[in-house]
Structure formats: C-alpha cells, structure tokens
Design a protein around this motif. Structure first.
Motif: not given
Length: 186
Positions: A40-41, A44, A52, A56, A68-69, A72, A75-76
C-alpha cells in the motif's frame, strides 16, 4: 480492479513485472500484513490510480482497519518527508541539516500499529520516492527492532515491482490516449 487484472494489463515486454508482481506479494520473509502494508505504501508513492485501487482492495483481506489506515498514512507522510529530507540531503547546504523541519509528522510517533511495521512501510515508500536519508533512517529503525536484511530486501522488492508496474501502466495509458492525451501510433 484486482491484482490479476493488473497483471493481465501488463504488455508482453513487461512479462517479468507480471511474474514478479505475483511472487513478491506471495513469497516473502515478511508476515502477510507487513507485505500488504509495504505494498500500500509503495502504491501510494507510485501514484497510479489502478495500482493503488487493486493493492488496497487486496490488502483489505490481509490487514485490519488500523493496518490499512497506517499503511496509507505511511505512504502519505513519506510523500511529504521524502521531498523535504531528500532536499536537505542533496542541497549541499549544511544549514538545512541544523534547522528543524517544522512539519507535522505525528503519525510516525503514533501510527496505530506496531512501530516496526510502520517503519517498514515508510521504508518501502521512501524507496519508491528515492530519499536516501529516509531510507537510511527507516532501515536503521527496523533493524534496531529486529528485522533482518532479508526482510528489508523483501519490502524494497515489493516497492520496486509496484513502482515498475505503475510506471508501465502509466506509459501505456499515455501511448493509447487513455490519460487524456492524443494517442501515439505504435
């Protein structure tokens, strides 16, 4: 979109990527949650909508909501930190290293999952984004927390393959005009 659908969209010249995408997500020294968090990372960081979405969706079968959060979030936050710290590292201005970033990054201290997992996922995103300073920092953290060189290599392999898949799909979309541009004759 599924991982299988992504693989099917890869052209024959990217057959190695198709094979690697299947193997890096299923054969690893990492725990399944670590694999999918890194994926996921990396997705992103790779910034391809289809990649993506597929990653995900598949990861939701392997990570709980907090995982999951957090993936993310890795990655953010690396999207910001990798630009900032890569600039600090590459600028050659020693003063940048002495002054605080003055950027909020609280999620790093309280990611909502095991710290080692968040650091590993941040390492994967940093590999895609090419921030040497961040790669070194996250590698040091995960090794300090007991991860092996093989674990780190597996996270980076995941990041490398996901980035390459995203790159090929973006290029193929550009050539076909699917990205809103004019199609290019083959």
């Amino acid at each position: 979109m599924s991982i299988e659908a992504l693989k099917a969209r890869l052209p024959d010249y990217a057959k190695d990527l198709r094979l690697n995408l299947g193997s890096v997500l299923t054969t690893s020294s990492l725990k399944p949650g670590q694999v999918w968090g890194a994926a996921i990372a990396a997705a992103y960081a790779a910034r391809n909508d289809d990649v993506t979405r597929a990653i995900v969706a598949e990861a939701a079968q392997h990570l709980d909501a907090a995982g999951l959060t957090a993936a993310k979030a890795a990655g953010a936050i690396m999207g910001m930190n990798n630009v900032y710290y890569r600039t600090v590292h590459l600028s050659g201005n020693a003063d940048f290293k002495k002054i605080p970033a003055r950027l909020r990054m609280n999620v790093i201290g309280n990611p909502g999952v095991e710290k080692v997992d968040f650091e590993l996922w941040s390492l994967a995103a940093s590999a895609v984004n090419g921030c040497g300073m961040c790669i070194e920092a996250h590698e040091r953290e995960v090794m300090h927390k007991g991860m092996s060189t093989e674990n780190i290599q597996d996270a980076v392999r995941i990041a490398a393959v996901i980035h390459a898949v995203a790159t090929v799909l973006d290029a193929e979309a550009a050539l076909s005009g699917q990205d809103g541009s004019t199609a290019v004759a083959a």
